[in-house]
Design an enzyme around this catalytic site. Structure first.
Site, PDB file in Angstrom:
ATOM      1  N   SER A  43       8.470   0.934   7.634  1.00 42.52           N
ATOM      2  CA  SER A  43       7.029   1.092   7.429  1.00 42.52           C
ATOM      3  C   SER A  43       6.527   2.415   7.978  1.00 42.52           C
ATOM      4  O   SER A  43       7.168   3.045   8.829  1.00 42.52           O
ATOM      5  CB  SER A  43       6.270  -0.054   8.101  1.00 42.52           C
ATOM      6  OG  SER A  43       6.601  -1.295   7.517  1.00 42.52           O
ATOM      7  N   TYR A  72      -4.794  -6.939   2.776  1.00 47.55           N
ATOM      8  CA  TYR A  72      -5.255  -5.927   3.719  1.00 47.55           C
ATOM      9  C   TYR A  72      -6.725  -6.135   4.083  1.00 47.55           C
ATOM     10  O   TYR A  72      -7.142  -5.892   5.213  1.00 47.55           O
ATOM     11  CB  TYR A  72      -5.045  -4.525   3.150  1.00 47.55           C
ATOM     12  CG  TYR A  72      -3.701  -3.942   3.528  1.00 47.55           C
ATOM     13  CD1 TYR A  72      -3.460  -3.497   4.820  1.00 47.55           C
ATOM     14  CD2 TYR A  72      -2.669  -3.863   2.615  1.00 47.55           C
ATOM     15  CE1 TYR A  72      -2.237  -2.984   5.184  1.00 47.55           C
ATOM     16  CE2 TYR A  72      -1.434  -3.353   2.962  1.00 47.55           C
ATOM     17  CZ  TYR A  72      -1.221  -2.918   4.249  1.00 47.55           C
ATOM     18  OH  TYR A  72      -0.002  -2.421   4.607  1.00 47.55           O
ATOM     19  N   THR A 122     -10.511  -7.963  -1.530  1.00 52.74           N
ATOM     20  CA  THR A 122     -10.392  -9.323  -0.998  1.00 52.74           C
ATOM     21  C   THR A 122      -8.928  -9.740  -0.873  1.00 52.74           C
ATOM     22  O   THR A 122      -8.630 -10.929  -0.793  1.00 52.74           O
ATOM     23  CB  THR A 122     -11.117 -10.327  -1.932  1.00 52.74           C
ATOM     24  OG1 THR A 122     -10.590 -10.189  -3.267  1.00 52.74           O
ATOM     25  CG2 THR A 122     -12.608 -10.081  -1.941  1.00 52.74           C
ATOM     26  N   GLY A 123      -8.025  -8.776  -0.849  1.00 51.17           N
ATOM     27  CA  GLY A 123      -6.600  -9.084  -0.751  1.00 51.17           C
ATOM     28  C   GLY A 123      -6.122  -9.193   0.679  1.00 51.17           C
ATOM     29  O   GLY A 123      -6.911  -9.378   1.621  1.00 51.17           O
ATOM     30  N   ARG A 169       4.519   1.126  -1.016  1.00 49.43           N
ATOM     31  CA  ARG A 169       5.827   0.942  -1.639  1.00 49.43           C
ATOM     32  C   ARG A 169       5.719   0.103  -2.914  1.00 49.43           C
ATOM     33  O   ARG A 169       4.810  -0.715  -3.075  1.00 49.43           O
ATOM     34  CB  ARG A 169       6.819   0.282  -0.684  1.00 49.43           C
ATOM     35  CG  ARG A 169       6.540  -1.172  -0.365  1.00 49.43           C
ATOM     36  CD  ARG A 169       7.588  -1.729   0.610  1.00 49.43           C
ATOM     37  NE  ARG A 169       7.528  -1.060   1.890  1.00 49.43           N
ATOM     38  CZ  ARG A 169       8.458  -0.205   2.334  1.00 49.43           C
ATOM     39  NH1 ARG A 169       9.527   0.055   1.586  1.00 49.43           N
ATOM     40  NH2 ARG A 169       8.340   0.378   3.503  1.00 49.43           N
ATOM     41  N   GLU A 208       2.330  -6.800   9.096  1.00 51.18           N
ATOM     42  CA  GLU A 208       1.726  -7.168   7.813  1.00 51.18           C
ATOM     43  C   GLU A 208       2.757  -7.252   6.693  1.00 51.18           C
ATOM     44  O   GLU A 208       2.657  -8.085   5.797  1.00 51.18           O
ATOM     45  CB  GLU A 208       0.633  -6.156   7.439  1.00 51.18           C
ATOM     46  CG  GLU A 208      -0.591  -6.255   8.318  1.00 51.18           C
ATOM     47  CD  GLU A 208      -1.456  -5.001   8.258  1.00 51.18           C
ATOM     48  OE1 GLU A 208      -0.999  -4.004   7.668  1.00 51.18           O
ATOM     49  OE2 GLU A 208      -2.559  -5.015   8.816  1.00 51.18           O
ATOM     50  N   CYS A 261       0.805  -1.216   0.000  1.00 47.07           N
ATOM     51  CA  CYS A 261       0.000   0.000   0.000  1.00 47.07           C
ATOM     52  C   CYS A 261       0.841   1.270   0.000  1.00 47.07           C
ATOM     53  O   CYS A 261       0.341   2.344  -0.308  1.00 47.07           O
ATOM     54  CB  CYS A 261      -0.943   0.013   1.195  1.00 47.07           C
ATOM     55  SG  CYS A 261      -0.101   0.242   2.776  1.00 47.07           S
TER      56      CYS A 261
END
EC number: 1.2.1.70
Length: 440
Positions: A110, A195, A192-193, A50, A117, A48
């Site tokens: 991050s 995250y 639906t990934g 990088r 994650e 989300c």
């Protein structure tokens, strides 16, 4: 062999630019390998915040060729100008590339320091590259070591115990905007990934029971089968939006929810919109509507709690040690071609002498004893040059070792893939019932 990474992330770019680089660039790895360029493998890590590409080039002289090939394909896939892509992607080589990936996997690079994650995303990047046939042996070892290092950071420092993530910080912000209990809220999740899965798991921990899922790809039904919730389609999405208290975007599919989609919602409570998609699931101006509050990735980054200096210092020490160990092993492997060439040459000489023994003495006990002694002697003679080769390679002197082998023995050090099969593995004594290769 040289490892390099081309990096675009929240650390050096705005997220809009990172999103533009990510769009349509998922096939860059395979396209680079299809070119006639000196590249052995490539792995793409896209999250989300990088977009990074790890490449194994054949030599230091090939780094610029490999980088230019990647830049060209990213530009072609995204429609961006080559100059834009060139300036956006930072290049890191060998130790710097290794250290960067290990820091990324450990959550030290991050937006939310220590988030867990990203470790899963590093693992999935390798799995996808392996499935697509683009991961070379060195890149597989690199990403596997990054995963082990992330696990060490998670278990040996307090960073792993806090359980922070982009999703958890975003939902904390959402809770601050609507103080009702989570179990009272209707939530719609887009995507639906990975995250979306993390969001579903955390929402359940918070006690949310009314969760709906929408996916433009039609995968919502399958997604909710194992995670719970209600799958939405294009027809049922509208009513769900009107009844929602919280919207969470994890898709980035290109179709945005606009203010018009929510304008008829007669809300008695605030509508909190959480947009975790790099390319935005919601119109960024949606919070201009009365009663609508937008939480973006930038909001999450600004709200992320600072970690204690001791925890970060411990984590960085683990990463530094892992980087040094991997860098040494990487340099040691650079001597493999010379070592294989030396072994090939030596075993060839050995086989010639053994053939003479077999021809003169046949398959007698005396011949077997001679062969055993000769193989043991060659093994001892090769031991010191092999160990010394790896020591020199670890010091970055593999080229000197290869030159010495060529000078002393008059043999050419080739790419190890072309010398992997030595005469020692050939069946020179096939007519004899004794397998002489097993002796010694």
């Amino acid at each position: 062999m040289v490892l390099l990474s081309l990096v675009a992330s929240h650390s050096n770019l705005d997220l809009e630019t990172v999103a533009r680089l990510s769009e349509g660039a998922s096939q860059v790895a395979s396209r680079v390998l299809e070119d006639e360029v000196p590249v052995k493998g490539a792995v793409v890590l896209s999250t989300c915040n990088r977009y990074e590409i790890y490449v194994e080039a054949e030599s230091h002289q090939d780094v610029h060729i490999a980088r230019d090939a990647v830049v060209s394909h990213v530009a072609s896939a995204t429609g961006l100008d080559i100059s834009e892509v060139t300036s956006a992607l930072q290049t890191k080589v060998n130790d710097d590339a290794v250290a960067h990936l290990f820091s990324v996997g450990a959550g030290l690079d991050s937006a939310v320091i220590g988030e867990r994650e990203i470790a899963g995303q590093v693992r999935r990047a390798l799995i996808e590259a392996q499935a697509g046939g683009t991961a070379s042996g060195s890149l597989i070892r690199l990403f596997q070591t990054a995963s082990r290092t992330a696990k060490d950071v998670g278990t040996k420092t307090s960073l792993g115990s806090r359980g922070l993530s982009v999703v958890s910080v975003a939902l904390d912000l959402a809770a601050d905007l609507d103080e009702r209990e989570w179990r009272e809220k209707n939530v719609v999740v887009f995507g639906t990934g990975a995250y979306a899965g993390a969001t579903m798991a955390l929402l359940k921990e918070l006690g949310v029971t009314n969760i709906s899922v929408f996916s433009q790809t039609g995968r919502a039904e399958t997604f909710v089968e194992t995670r719970g919730g209600v799958a939405l389609d294009a027809m049922s999405l509208g009513p769900a939006l009107l009844n929602a208290d919280v919207l969470v975007g994890c898709s980035g599919g290109g179709q945005q929810i606009s203010g018009a989609d929510l304008a008829n919602n007669e809300r008695t409570h605030p509508l909190v919109v959480v947009d975790l998609a790099l390319s935005h699931d919601f119109d960024p101006n949606i919070d201009a509507l009365d009663g609508v509050h937008l939480i973006s990735l930038e909001s999450v980054r600004m709200a992320a709690p600072a970690e204690t200096a001791d925890a970060v210092r411990s984590a960085r020490q683990i990463v530094d040690e892992a980087t040094q160990e991997f860098a040494v092993s990487l340099r040691e492997r650079s001597a493999d071609s010379a070592i294989v060439a030396l072994r090939k040459h030596t075993m060839s000489v050995l086989e010639e002498e053994l053939n003479k023994v077999r021809a003169q003495h046949g398959c007698t006990a005396a011949a077997e004893e001679v062969e055993f002694a000769m193989r043991r002697m060659v093994k001892q003679l090769l031991h010191v040059p092999t160990v010394r080769g790896r020591e020199l390679a670890a010091q970055g002197r593999a080229d000197e070792y290869a030159q010495a082998i060529e000078t002393l023995y008059g043999i050419t050090v080739e790419d190890k893939s072309s010398v992997a099969s030595s005469p020692a593995s050939s069946s020179t004594g096939a007519e004899c019932p004794v397998d002489h290769r097993l002796l010694g």
